[in-house]
Design a protein around this motif. Sequence first.
Motif, PDB file in Angstrom:
ATOM      1  N   UNK A 164       0.821  -1.222   0.000  1.00 17.38           N
ATOM      2  CA  UNK A 164       0.000   0.000   0.000  1.00 17.38           C
ATOM      3  C   UNK A 164       0.852   1.267   0.000  1.00 17.38           C
ATOM      4  N   UNK A 165       1.912   1.286   0.797  1.00 14.69           N
ATOM      5  CA  UNK A 165       2.778   2.460   0.866  1.00 14.69           C
ATOM      6  C   UNK A 165       3.470   2.708  -0.476  1.00 14.69           C
ATOM      7  N   UNK A 166       3.953   1.620  -1.100  1.00 15.74           N
ATOM      8  CA  UNK A 166       4.626   1.767  -2.387  1.00 15.74           C
ATOM      9  C   UNK A 166       3.656   2.298  -3.445  1.00 15.74           C
ATOM     10  N   UNK A 167       2.429   1.813  -3.413  1.00 14.02           N
ATOM     11  CA  UNK A 167       1.424   2.279  -4.367  1.00 14.02           C
ATOM     12  C   UNK A 167       1.184   3.778  -4.221  1.00 14.02           C
ATOM     13  N   UNK A 168       1.041   4.244  -2.970  1.00 12.24           N
ATOM     14  CA  UNK A 168       0.798   5.672  -2.752  1.00 12.24           C
ATOM     15  C   UNK A 168       2.024   6.509  -3.090  1.00 12.24           C
ATOM     16  N   UNK A 169       3.207   5.945  -2.941  1.00 11.10           N
ATOM     17  CA  UNK A 169       4.415   6.661  -3.362  1.00 11.10           C
ATOM     18  C   UNK A 169       4.408   6.873  -4.875  1.00 11.10           C
ATOM     19  N   UNK A 170       3.953   5.872  -5.596  1.00 12.12           N
ATOM     20  CA  UNK A 170       3.844   6.007  -7.047  1.00 12.12           C
ATOM     21  C   UNK A 170       2.761   7.010  -7.429  1.00 12.12           C
ATOM     22  N   UNK A 171       1.664   7.014  -6.701  1.00  8.23           N
ATOM     23  CA  UNK A 171       0.620   8.010  -6.938  1.00  8.23           C
ATOM     24  C   UNK A 171       1.206   9.409  -6.780  1.00  8.23           C
ATOM     25  N   UNK A 172       1.995   9.599  -5.729  1.00  8.19           N
ATOM     26  CA  UNK A 172       2.643  10.887  -5.504  1.00  8.19           C
ATOM     27  C   UNK A 172       3.608  11.241  -6.619  1.00  8.19           C
ATOM     28  N   UNK A 173       4.341  10.241  -7.110  1.00  4.05           N
ATOM     29  CA  UNK A 173       5.294  10.473  -8.202  1.00  4.05           C
ATOM     30  C   UNK A 173       4.586  11.003  -9.441  1.00  4.05           C
ATOM     31  N   UNK A 204      13.520  11.587 -14.341  1.00  6.28           N
ATOM     32  CA  UNK A 204      12.429  11.344 -13.409  1.00  6.28           C
ATOM     33  C   UNK A 204      12.494   9.977 -12.751  1.00  6.28           C
ATOM     34  N   UNK A 205      12.543   8.886 -13.546  1.00  7.33           N
ATOM     35  CA  UNK A 205      12.630   7.553 -12.950  1.00  7.33           C
ATOM     36  C   UNK A 205      13.890   7.342 -12.117  1.00  7.33           C
ATOM     37  N   UNK A 206      15.013   7.934 -12.557  1.00  2.00           N
ATOM     38  CA  UNK A 206      16.262   7.753 -11.812  1.00  2.00           C
ATOM     39  C   UNK A 206      16.160   8.403 -10.435  1.00  2.00           C
ATOM     40  N   UNK A 207      15.689   9.643 -10.405  1.00  2.00           N
ATOM     41  CA  UNK A 207      15.552  10.349  -9.125  1.00  2.00           C
ATOM     42  C   UNK A 207      14.560   9.623  -8.213  1.00  2.00           C
ATOM     43  N   UNK A 208      13.445   9.188  -8.784  1.00  9.02           N
ATOM     44  CA  UNK A 208      12.435   8.505  -7.979  1.00  9.02           C
ATOM     45  C   UNK A 208      12.962   7.182  -7.438  1.00  9.02           C
ATOM     46  N   UNK A 209      13.754   6.471  -8.240  1.00  4.33           N
ATOM     47  CA  UNK A 209      14.351   5.218  -7.785  1.00  4.33           C
ATOM     48  C   UNK A 209      15.296   5.454  -6.614  1.00  4.33           C
ATOM     49  N   UNK A 210      16.089   6.523  -6.694  1.00  6.83           N
ATOM     50  CA  UNK A 210      16.997   6.850  -5.593  1.00  6.83           C
ATOM     51  C   UNK A 210      16.214   7.164  -4.313  1.00  6.83           C
ATOM     52  N   UNK A 211      15.101   7.879  -4.478  1.00  7.20           N
ATOM     53  CA  UNK A 211      14.262   8.207  -3.320  1.00  7.20           C
ATOM     54  C   UNK A 211      13.654   6.943  -2.717  1.00  7.20           C
ATOM     55  N   UNK A 212      13.280   5.988  -3.585  1.00  2.00           N
ATOM     56  CA  UNK A 212      12.635   4.757  -3.117  1.00  2.00           C
ATOM     57  C   UNK A 212      13.602   3.764  -2.476  1.00  2.00           C
ATOM     58  N   UNK A 213      14.875   3.855  -2.800  1.00  2.00           N
ATOM     59  CA  UNK A 213      15.832   2.824  -2.381  1.00  2.00           C
ATOM     60  C   UNK A 213      15.811   2.531  -0.881  1.00  2.00           C
ATOM     61  N   UNK A 214      15.870   3.533   0.007  1.00  2.00           N
ATOM     62  CA  UNK A 214      15.823   3.216   1.445  1.00  2.00           C
ATOM     63  C   UNK A 214      14.533   2.486   1.840  1.00  2.00           C
ATOM     64  N   UNK A 215      13.406   2.903   1.275  1.00  2.00           N
ATOM     65  CA  UNK A 215      12.129   2.255   1.573  1.00  2.00           C
ATOM     66  C   UNK A 215      12.139   0.801   1.123  1.00  2.00           C
ATOM     67  N   UNK A 216      12.647   0.538  -0.074  1.00  2.00           N
ATOM     68  CA  UNK A 216      12.677  -0.825  -0.599  1.00  2.00           C
ATOM     69  C   UNK A 216      13.599  -1.712   0.212  1.00  2.00           C
TER      70      UNK A 216
END
Length: 229
Positions: A164-173, A204-216
């Motif tokens: 659920x958290x990952x889904x909402x992060x993508x919504x925000x992206x 865009x995808x590169x920056x978002x991936x870097x932001x997601x890395x700690x969460x993942x």
Amino acid sequence: MTAPKEDPRIEITEAQAEALPEAIVPDAPEPAATNWTKTAIDFGPVVGFGLSFFIFRALKIGGTDATAPMIWATGVLIVISIVALIAAYIIEKRVAWIPLVATLFAIPMGLMTIFFHDPVFIKVKVTVINLLIGGILAIAALMKKYPLKSLISETLKLKEEAWPKLTWLYVGFYAVMAVANEIVWRTQSDSVWVTWKMASLFGGPIVFTLILTPFLMKNMLPETNPSAS
């Protein structure tokens, strides 16, 4: 004998905001030729659009008509989008929904851009697609459905509560990309917007991936988290 599982990889095409960042999905390496072909299909329409815009502008297509390069580049975008979609079907024997949606939006909005001689339609297309994808994910999340899980759970093993958290992060992206597109095209010149569109496709995808890395890393199941071994 059990039936083979469907390929869970996410197909990516059109601007960054029009596909899910692929870098977060670990996968088996593909042959170099396959990677190059897929990259050309995924990024070809936007890159072709951007390059043709700057070429037409340098050649002073349309003379004093400042919008002419954008109109002609939109025609190039329509043609390359159709060719890329057909090529993807021939090579992979299937058409992913995100490239299909992007092309179905590119054709009518591109034709309206040409017919009305107004670049606003092709610029707004980016916003519409981002909002559409983000909206689909948001509605699914509200219904306790998580499309990301069904798409990538076999290659990205996360804790159940992470989806659920990952889904909402993508919504925000996608929401951020939609707002950014509106700000850029409404306040900047065609040249700046085209440059931003091409840059955001990769950045865009590169920056978002870097932001997601700690969460993942925090939410990976122990057996798939390298730090746990």
